[in-house]
Design an enzyme around this catalytic site. Structure first.
Site, PDB file in Angstrom:
ATOM      1  N   ASN A  58      -0.288   0.074 -24.952  1.00 25.23           N
ATOM      2  CA  ASN A  58      -1.412   0.054 -26.182  1.00 25.23           C
ATOM      3  C   ASN A  58      -2.338  -1.079 -25.143  1.00 25.23           C
ATOM      4  O   ASN A  58      -2.109  -1.944 -25.575  1.00 25.23           O
ATOM      5  CB  ASN A  58      -0.841  -0.146 -27.180  1.00 25.23           C
ATOM      6  CG  ASN A  58      -2.028  -0.760 -28.212  1.00 25.23           C
ATOM      7  OD1 ASN A  58      -2.376  -0.338 -27.678  1.00 25.23           O
ATOM      8  ND2 ASN A  58      -1.426  -1.646 -29.019  1.00 25.23           N
ATOM      9  N   TRP A  59      -3.201  -0.630 -24.208  1.00 25.55           N
ATOM     10  CA  TRP A  59      -4.059  -1.681 -23.850  1.00 25.55           C
ATOM     11  C   TRP A  59      -4.697  -2.654 -24.781  1.00 25.55           C
ATOM     12  O   TRP A  59      -5.603  -3.403 -24.815  1.00 25.55           O
ATOM     13  CB  TRP A  59      -4.977  -0.534 -23.174  1.00 25.55           C
ATOM     14  CG  TRP A  59      -4.650  -0.090 -21.767  1.00 25.55           C
ATOM     15  CD1 TRP A  59      -3.196   0.279 -21.650  1.00 25.55           C
ATOM     16  CD2 TRP A  59      -5.000   0.188 -20.468  1.00 25.55           C
ATOM     17  NE1 TRP A  59      -3.236   0.919 -20.371  1.00 25.55           N
ATOM     18  CE2 TRP A  59      -4.455   1.095 -19.909  1.00 25.55           C
ATOM     19  CE3 TRP A  59      -6.291   0.423 -19.899  1.00 25.55           C
ATOM     20  CZ2 TRP A  59      -4.547   1.471 -18.625  1.00 25.55           C
ATOM     21  CZ3 TRP A  59      -6.927   1.753 -19.039  1.00 25.55           C
ATOM     22  CH2 TRP A  59      -5.729   1.820 -18.125  1.00 25.55           C
ATOM     23  N   LYS A  60      -5.569  -1.493 -25.804  1.00 23.53           N
ATOM     24  CA  LYS A  60      -6.117  -2.774 -27.237  1.00 23.53           C
ATOM     25  C   LYS A  60      -6.917  -2.595 -26.850  1.00 23.53           C
ATOM     26  O   LYS A  60      -7.641  -1.678 -25.636  1.00 23.53           O
ATOM     27  CB  LYS A  60      -5.372  -3.680 -27.459  1.00 23.53           C
ATOM     28  CG  LYS A  60      -4.096  -4.234 -27.556  1.00 23.53           C
ATOM     29  CD  LYS A  60      -3.213  -5.221 -28.257  1.00 23.53           C
ATOM     30  CE  LYS A  60      -2.199  -5.278 -28.291  1.00 23.53           C
ATOM     31  NZ  LYS A  60      -1.464  -5.906 -29.739  1.00 23.53           N
ATOM     32  N   GLU A  90      -1.874  -4.006 -36.018  1.00 18.47           N
ATOM     33  CA  GLU A  90      -3.917  -4.883 -36.448  1.00 18.47           C
ATOM     34  C   GLU A  90      -4.614  -3.654 -36.978  1.00 18.47           C
ATOM     35  O   GLU A  90      -5.503  -4.584 -37.451  1.00 18.47           O
ATOM     36  CB  GLU A  90      -3.685  -4.664 -34.321  1.00 18.47           C
ATOM     37  CG  GLU A  90      -3.600  -5.542 -34.241  1.00 18.47           C
ATOM     38  CD  GLU A  90      -3.711  -6.253 -32.624  1.00 18.47           C
ATOM     39  OE1 GLU A  90      -4.092  -4.630 -31.804  1.00 18.47           O
ATOM     40  OE2 GLU A  90      -1.948  -5.883 -32.045  1.00 18.47           O
ATOM     41  N   HIS A 142      -1.596   1.464 -35.946  1.00 15.22           N
ATOM     42  CA  HIS A 142      -0.824  -0.156 -35.820  1.00 15.22           C
ATOM     43  C   HIS A 142      -1.718  -2.094 -36.881  1.00 15.22           C
ATOM     44  O   HIS A 142      -1.732  -1.295 -37.488  1.00 15.22           O
ATOM     45  CB  HIS A 142      -1.907  -0.011 -33.800  1.00 15.22           C
ATOM     46  CG  HIS A 142      -0.764  -1.748 -33.792  1.00 15.22           C
ATOM     47  ND1 HIS A 142      -1.709  -2.800 -33.816  1.00 15.22           N
ATOM     48  CD2 HIS A 142      -0.227  -1.416 -32.492  1.00 15.22           C
ATOM     49  CE1 HIS A 142      -1.217  -3.654 -32.782  1.00 15.22           C
ATOM     50  NE2 HIS A 142      -0.242  -2.940 -32.380  1.00 15.22           N
ATOM     51  N   GLY A 175       2.702  -9.005 -30.159  1.00 17.13           N
ATOM     52  CA  GLY A 175       1.506 -10.848 -28.919  1.00 17.13           C
ATOM     53  C   GLY A 175       1.957 -11.600 -29.251  1.00 17.13           C
ATOM     54  O   GLY A 175       1.604 -13.107 -28.907  1.00 17.13           O
ATOM     55  N   SER A 226       6.353  -7.432 -27.917  1.00 18.69           N
ATOM     56  CA  SER A 226       6.577  -9.034 -26.945  1.00 18.69           C
ATOM     57  C   SER A 226       8.054  -8.220 -26.071  1.00 18.69           C
ATOM     58  O   SER A 226       8.602  -8.721 -25.300  1.00 18.69           O
ATOM     59  CB  SER A 226       6.954  -9.872 -27.711  1.00 18.69           C
ATOM     60  OG  SER A 226       6.388 -10.306 -28.331  1.00 18.69           O
ATOM     61  N   GLY A 242       2.335  -3.636 -25.513  1.00 22.70           N
ATOM     62  CA  GLY A 242       1.115  -4.225 -25.699  1.00 22.70           C
ATOM     63  C   GLY A 242       0.486  -4.833 -24.607  1.00 22.70           C
ATOM     64  O   GLY A 242       0.642  -4.832 -23.488  1.00 22.70           O
ATOM     65  N   GLY A 243       0.581  -6.722 -24.388  1.00 25.26           N
ATOM     66  CA  GLY A 243       0.456  -7.533 -23.307  1.00 25.26           C
ATOM     67  C   GLY A 243       0.898  -7.104 -22.358  1.00 25.26           C
ATOM     68  O   GLY A 243       0.050  -7.190 -20.868  1.00 25.26           O
ATOM     69  N   GLU A 279       7.586  -1.820 -34.722  1.00 30.25           N
ATOM     70  CA  GLU A 279       6.720  -2.963 -34.256  1.00 30.25           C
ATOM     71  C   GLU A 279       6.798  -4.019 -35.373  1.00 30.25           C
ATOM     72  O   GLU A 279       5.947  -3.748 -36.452  1.00 30.25           O
ATOM     73  CB  GLU A 279       5.239  -2.619 -34.188  1.00 30.25           C
ATOM     74  CG  GLU A 279       5.376  -1.617 -33.247  1.00 30.25           C
ATOM     75  CD  GLU A 279       4.253  -1.964 -31.991  1.00 30.25           C
ATOM     76  OE1 GLU A 279       4.289  -1.779 -30.849  1.00 30.25           O
ATOM     77  OE2 GLU A 279       2.702  -2.115 -32.883  1.00 30.25           O
TER      78      GLU A 279
HETATM   79  C1  PEP Z   1       1.818  -3.698 -29.836  1.00 26.21           C
HETATM   80  O1  PEP Z   1       0.501  -4.090 -29.767  1.00 26.21           O
HETATM   81  O2  PEP Z   1       2.028  -2.160 -29.965  1.00 26.21           O
HETATM   82  C2  PEP Z   1       2.363  -4.871 -28.775  1.00 26.21           C
HETATM   83  C3  PEP Z   1       3.375  -4.385 -29.016  1.00 26.21           C
HETATM   84  O3  PEP Z   1       1.876  -5.484 -28.199  1.00 26.21           O
HETATM   85  P1  PEP Z   1       3.148  -6.608 -27.393  1.00 26.21           P
HETATM   86  O4  PEP Z   1       3.932  -6.395 -26.413  1.00 26.21           O
HETATM   87  O5  PEP Z   1       1.573  -7.237 -27.034  1.00 26.21           O
HETATM   88  O6  PEP Z   1       3.489  -7.285 -28.609  1.00 26.21           O
END
Ligand code: PEP
Length: 252
Positions: A9-11, A98, A96, A174, A214, A235-236, A168
């Site tokens: 997930n590039w956000k 967010e 998600h 994040g 994470s 994500g990151g 999640e």
């Molecule tokens: C996400 O945005 O779905 C996510 C899991 O982010 P991160 O890996 O950065 O925690």
């Protein structure tokens, strides 16, 4: 035996040229070829069409990060499921955290989005998870139960079979603070048991449940080795090809 799925997930990251670079690095690596793990990239809307062209002929699939539930009309700024299909998306992230927190999406809205995605043959990656406050108040399972039951309202078992679940925990997204393999496995098992109770053993045994929060190259193997964890939503760590590739390699 369930397939492992790793999605990135590039956000709101990577303009068109950065997207082209990242996709090129990923598709030219070993994971673009004969991997058993299914790989899904979810770039921002503005890169989807180009990403689709770049990914043609590879085993890497394309997903979007969000969509609206109406088909078309006066919804300024929104994108429909059909529009995502038209640029080659097979998957779409729905619910998600967010979206739930920053954009105030309720379980009811998420349910409408799941229905609209499925109606248009887009496979949803359906995100659920508790906040830190909910975990500390021992509400994790209540929250997960509500998100699953309300999110899936009025969907048939055959429709639900096309959904990928992503657990999640919000406190792990994040933050660099991942759930321990034990904490993640416990909730994944809870989700599987809930699906068995509400639907069937078949659904519960076959549904894919990813972990997200994470995930990094150094914790991915242990998390994905848990019996009820079928891959990762990243994500990151998906914004650099080397770390994303290492995570996919640990799913094999
Ligand atoms: C996400 O945005 O779905 C996510 C899991 O982010 P991160 O890996 O950065 O925690």
């Amino acid at each position: 035996m369930r397939t492992k799925i790793v999605a990135g997930n590039w956000k709101m990251n990577n303009d068109l040229s950065a997207s082209i670079n990242l996709i090129s690095e990923i598709k030219n690596s070993s994971i673009g070829k004969n991997f058993k793990t299914k790989i899904i990239l979810c770039p921002p809307f503005t890169s989807l069409e180009t990403a689709n062209a770049l990914l043609k002929g590879t085993k890497i699939s394309l997903g979007a990060q969000n969509m609206y539930y109406e088909e078309n009309g006066a919804y300024t700024g929104e994108i429909s499921a059909k529009m995502l299909k038209s640029v080659g998306c097979e998957f779409v992230i729905i619910g998600h955290s967010e979206r739930r927190t920053i954009f105030e999406e309720s379980d009811e809205i998420i349910n409408l989005k799941l229905k609209a995605a499925l109606k248009n043959n887009l496979k949803p990656i359906f995100c659920i998870g508790e906040t830190l406050e909910e975990r500390e108040k021992d509400k994790t399972f209540d929250v997960i139960r509500r998100q699953v039951i309300d999110g899936l309202k009025d969907l048939s078992e055959s429709e639900i079979q096309n959904i990928i679940f992503a657990y999640e925990p919000v406190w792990a997204i994040g933050t660099g603070k991942n759930a321990t393999p034990y904490q993640a496995q416990e909730v994944h098992k809870f989700i599987r048991d809930l699906l068995q109770k509400e639907y069937s053993t078949y659904l519960s045994d076959n549904i894919i449940i990813q972990y997200g929060g994470s995930v990094k190259p150094d914790n991915a193997s242990e998390l994905m080795a848990q019996p009820d964890i079928d891959g990762a939503l990243v994500g990151g760590a998906c914004l650099r090809s080397d770390s994303f590739i290492k995570i996919v390699e640990s799913a094999e």
